[in-house]
Design a protein around this motif. Structure first.
Motif, mmCIF file in Angstrom:
data_model
loop_
_atom_site.group_PDB
_atom_site.id
_atom_site.type_symbol
_atom_site.label_atom_id
_atom_site.label_comp_id
_atom_site.label_asym_id
_atom_site.label_seq_id
_atom_site.Cartn_x
_atom_site.Cartn_y
_atom_site.Cartn_z
ATOM 1 N N TYR A 175 0.847 -1.209 0.000
ATOM 2 C CA TYR A 175 0.000 0.000 0.000
ATOM 3 C C TYR A 175 0.876 1.250 0.000
ATOM 4 C CZ TYR A 175 -4.731 -1.869 0.296
ATOM 5 O OH TYR A 175 -5.929 -2.467 -0.019
ATOM 6 N N TRP A 176 2.054 1.159 0.546
ATOM 7 C CA TRP A 176 2.984 2.288 0.453
ATOM 8 C C TRP A 176 3.628 2.324 -0.940
ATOM 9 C CZ3 TRP A 176 4.637 6.864 1.332
ATOM 10 C CH2 TRP A 176 5.961 7.234 1.054
ATOM 11 N N ALA A 177 4.132 1.179 -1.383
ATOM 12 C CA ALA A 177 4.872 1.148 -2.651
ATOM 13 C C ALA A 177 3.979 1.569 -3.826
ATOM 14 C CB ALA A 177 5.430 -0.254 -2.883
ATOM 15 N N GLU A 178 2.743 1.072 -3.827
ATOM 16 C CA GLU A 178 1.886 1.293 -4.986
ATOM 17 C C GLU A 178 0.966 2.487 -4.827
ATOM 18 O OE1 GLU A 178 0.877 -2.973 -6.445
ATOM 19 O OE2 GLU A 178 -0.944 -1.766 -6.561
ATOM 20 N N ARG A 179 0.492 2.707 -3.573
ATOM 21 C CA ARG A 179 -0.577 3.698 -3.389
ATOM 22 C C ARG A 179 -0.182 4.870 -2.509
ATOM 23 N NH1 ARG A 179 -6.188 0.393 -2.609
ATOM 24 N NH2 ARG A 179 -5.862 -1.229 -4.168
ATOM 25 N N ARG A 180 1.034 4.812 -1.990
ATOM 26 C CA ARG A 180 1.578 5.944 -1.230
ATOM 27 C C ARG A 180 0.853 6.247 0.080
ATOM 28 N NH1 ARG A 180 6.045 4.783 -2.666
ATOM 29 N NH2 ARG A 180 7.504 6.400 -3.141
ATOM 30 N N MET A 181 0.215 5.242 0.675
ATOM 31 C CA MET A 181 -0.275 5.451 2.044
ATOM 32 C C MET A 181 0.869 5.089 2.983
ATOM 33 S SD MET A 181 -3.627 4.206 4.134
ATOM 34 C CE MET A 181 -3.319 2.438 4.120
ATOM 35 N N LYS A 182 1.146 5.938 3.952
ATOM 36 C CA LYS A 182 2.247 5.687 4.885
ATOM 37 C C LYS A 182 1.833 4.599 5.881
ATOM 38 C CE LYS A 182 4.318 10.246 4.565
ATOM 39 N NZ LYS A 182 4.686 11.501 5.249
ATOM 40 N N THR A 183 2.523 3.491 5.817
ATOM 41 C CA THR A 183 2.200 2.381 6.723
ATOM 42 C C THR A 183 3.397 2.107 7.635
ATOM 43 O OG1 THR A 183 2.979 0.791 5.087
ATOM 44 C CG2 THR A 183 0.620 1.291 5.070
ATOM 45 N N PHE A 184 3.089 1.592 8.814
ATOM 46 C CA PHE A 184 4.119 1.338 9.838
ATOM 47 C C PHE A 184 3.858 -0.031 10.450
ATOM 48 C CE2 PHE A 184 3.565 5.751 9.096
ATOM 49 C CZ PHE A 184 4.859 6.249 9.069
ATOM 50 N N ILE A 185 4.931 -0.793 10.627
ATOM 51 C CA ILE A 185 4.793 -2.198 11.032
ATOM 52 C C ILE A 185 5.729 -2.475 12.201
ATOM 53 C CG2 ILE A 185 5.088 -4.595 10.260
ATOM 54 C CD1 ILE A 185 5.165 -3.153 7.305
ATOM 55 N N ALA A 186 5.147 -2.792 13.366
ATOM 56 C CA ALA A 186 5.989 -3.178 14.507
ATOM 57 C C ALA A 186 5.811 -4.659 14.771
ATOM 58 C CB ALA A 186 5.606 -2.376 15.746
ATOM 59 N N ARG A 187 6.936 -5.355 14.954
ATOM 60 C CA ARG A 187 6.875 -6.771 15.345
ATOM 61 C C ARG A 187 7.011 -6.834 16.859
ATOM 62 N NH1 ARG A 187 10.920 -8.585 10.630
ATOM 63 N NH2 ARG A 187 9.423 -8.611 8.912
ATOM 64 N N PHE A 188 5.885 -6.993 17.544
ATOM 65 C CA PHE A 188 5.898 -7.048 19.009
ATOM 66 C C PHE A 188 6.497 -8.375 19.468
ATOM 67 C CE2 PHE A 188 1.550 -4.625 19.245
ATOM 68 C CZ PHE A 188 2.163 -3.476 18.785
ATOM 69 N N HIS A 189 7.260 -8.303 20.548
ATOM 70 C CA HIS A 189 7.727 -9.513 21.246
ATOM 71 C C HIS A 189 7.033 -9.542 22.605
ATOM 72 C CE1 HIS A 189 11.477 -10.460 18.799
ATOM 73 N NE2 HIS A 189 11.066 -9.308 18.289
ATOM 74 N N ASN A 190 6.311 -10.622 22.914
ATOM 75 C CA ASN A 190 5.630 -10.832 24.211
ATOM 76 C C ASN A 190 5.399 -9.588 25.061
ATOM 77 O OD1 ASN A 190 5.514 -13.765 24.080
ATOM 78 N ND2 ASN A 190 7.734 -13.637 24.208
ATOM 79 N N VAL A 191 4.209 -9.092 25.001
ATOM 80 C CA VAL A 191 3.848 -7.915 25.786
ATOM 81 C C VAL A 191 3.098 -8.386 27.034
ATOM 82 C CG1 VAL A 191 2.799 -5.636 25.660
ATOM 83 C CG2 VAL A 191 3.492 -6.803 23.553
ATOM 84 N N TYR A 192 3.351 -7.755 28.170
ATOM 85 C CA TYR A 192 2.652 -8.139 29.399
ATOM 86 C C TYR A 192 2.339 -6.897 30.210
ATOM 87 C CZ TYR A 192 6.752 -7.072 32.175
ATOM 88 O OH TYR A 192 7.775 -6.389 32.785
ATOM 89 N N GLY A 193 1.432 -7.059 31.180
ATOM 90 C CA GLY A 193 1.093 -5.940 32.051
ATOM 91 C C GLY A 193 -0.348 -6.033 32.497
ATOM 92 N N PRO A 194 -0.786 -5.073 33.311
ATOM 93 C CA PRO A 194 -2.180 -5.061 33.770
ATOM 94 C C PRO A 194 -3.157 -4.850 32.614
ATOM 95 C CG PRO A 194 -0.812 -3.580 35.091
ATOM 96 C CD PRO A 194 0.012 -4.003 33.920
ATOM 97 N N ASN A 195 -4.405 -5.216 32.843
ATOM 98 C CA ASN A 195 -5.495 -5.023 31.879
ATOM 99 C C ASN A 195 -5.360 -5.880 30.632
ATOM 100 O OD1 ASN A 195 -7.104 -2.898 33.240
ATOM 101 N ND2 ASN A 195 -5.180 -1.757 33.025
#
Ligand code: NAD
Length: 354
Positions: A175-195
């Motif tokens: 979608y960025w390469a072809e259509r120029r929408m700015k996209t962002f990708i985070a690869r989360f590693h095991n998230v923990y915490g309340p809630n």
């Protein structure tokens, strides 16, 4: 700071931010985070009915909608300047090894949300990917080499869940390469915490082990069953680091369409994690090991070279600090439930296959 992530964007506090999956753990915390930053127009969406959300932030438009339906995605993103898509049918190892079809079907959410965001003219789109997208052949040893962003290819992702993340990452890149929408990708590693989820089948190791210790304290039966041999290693990121990291990544021009690790680089074994929880609880458990239970890869850690370089930052809440807060929260949830007080975590349903 080498690349000031906040200065890179012109977002105003009254621009509309849409957060998908907000009835869940991370997106619920993200909603609160942006609210606390002073954003006045936040639309939070989840398919769960509102009373089952872990957190509902006052003043936020909260909607219950199934985002695997395209028409709902169109309604969800209408007028949005930024879209954060964290909705997914997921859980800990027990869930993702058992319900691969459900995990794969999250591709419907991700394809519909990105298309709707593009058509609505959203400027930025965030996608929550996972360390499960990495090649599993590189994770066969507890003394693993930490995973670099380039380790996703050649691809041999976690079956189901990991492959879905990889293909959805690719949608973001195209979608960025072809259509120029700015996209962002985070690869989360095991998230923990309340809630977050702490029982019911979708919970992950830190919450599951904490609950088991609290149950044992309550019943006086100091026995704990650990999945696998306890030698498997992971890193765990505290929720506040995750929300801060999402904000920084989303507003960093250098990271457009570029997957980046968002995780702690402090590796611990599951046995060490249990020892820490015992210490917090002031109890010693008799451990047994279930070698037939799902255990995931032998070891997994986040190589944070790239995030340090780009953002001059990495998740840094000490595990002990985060686990103390998590323990206190789960203990309260446990006590509330026992006293007959409603706790949303109890209501989180498992998929029905018929
Ligand atoms: P979560 O299960 O607490 O939250 C996900 C939310 O998405 C849930 O509330 C669920 O009801 C909602 N959802 C599912 N299907 C939906 C649909 N069709 N329409 C609308 N909402 C829907 O999980 P989380 O831990 O908060 O994870 C958030 C994101 O981060 C997910 O994409 C997940 O894959 C990713 N992730 C999480 C972790 C972690 O350790 N928690 C690690 C790696 C990646």
């Amino acid at each position: 700071m080498k690349d000031n992530p906040i200065a890179a964007t012109t977002i105003n506090k009254d621009d509309l931010i849409v957060i998908a999956g907000a009835g869940g753990f991370i997106a619920g915390a993200l909603t609160r985070y942006f609210h606390d930053q002073g954003f006045t127009r936040i639309r939070a969406i989840d398919k769960k009915p509102l009373p089952e959300w872990y957190q509902r932030t006052p003043g936020v438009e909260s909607l219950s909608m199934d985002l695997s339906e395209y028409d709902n995605c169109v309604r969800a993103v209408e007028g949005a300047r930024e879209v954060y898509n964290l909705a997914a049918d997921m859980g800990g190892m027990g869930f993702i090894e058992r319900f691969r079809v459900e995990c794969l079907r999250s591709v419907l959410i991700n394809t519909h949300m990105i298309e709707a965001a593009y058509r609505a003219g959203a400027e930025r789109y965030f996608f929550s990917s996972s360390a499960c997208a990495y090649n599993t052949d590189l994770q066969q040893d507890p003394n693993v080499r930490a995973l670099r962003e380039s380790d996703a290819y050649p691809a041999m992702a976690e079956r189901g869940y990991g492959w879905e993340k990889l293909i959805s990452e690719m949608f973001c890149q195209e979608y960025w390469a072809e259509r120029r929408m700015k996209t962002f990708i985070a690869r989360f590693h095991n998230v923990y915490g309340p809630n977050g989820t702490w029982d019911g089948g979708r919970e992950k190791a830190p919450a599951a082990l904490t609950r088991k210790v609290i149950e044992a304290q309550d019943t006086g039966d100091n026995a704990i069953t650990i999945w696998g041999d306890g030698h498997q290693t992971r890193s765990f990121m505290y929720i506040d680091d995750c929300t801060k990291g999402i904000d920084m990544i989303m507003h960093c021009e250098r990271l457009i369409a570029t997957p980046i690790n968002l995780g702690s680089s402090h590796l611990v074994s599951i046995n060490d994690l249990v020892t820490m929880i015992e210490d917090i609880a002031g109890i010693k458990m008799n451990r047994t090991y279930d070698l037939t239970a799902p255990r995931g890869v032998a070891g997994r850690n986040s190589d944070n070279t790239f995030i340090r370089e780009v953002l001059d930052w990495e998740p840094n809440t000490p595990l002990r600090v985060g686990m103390e807060r998590t323990y206190a929260w789960i203990k309260q949830q446990y006590a509330d439930r026992k006293a007959g007080i409603y706790t949303p975590a109890a209501e989180t349903g498992m998929p029905s296959t018929h």
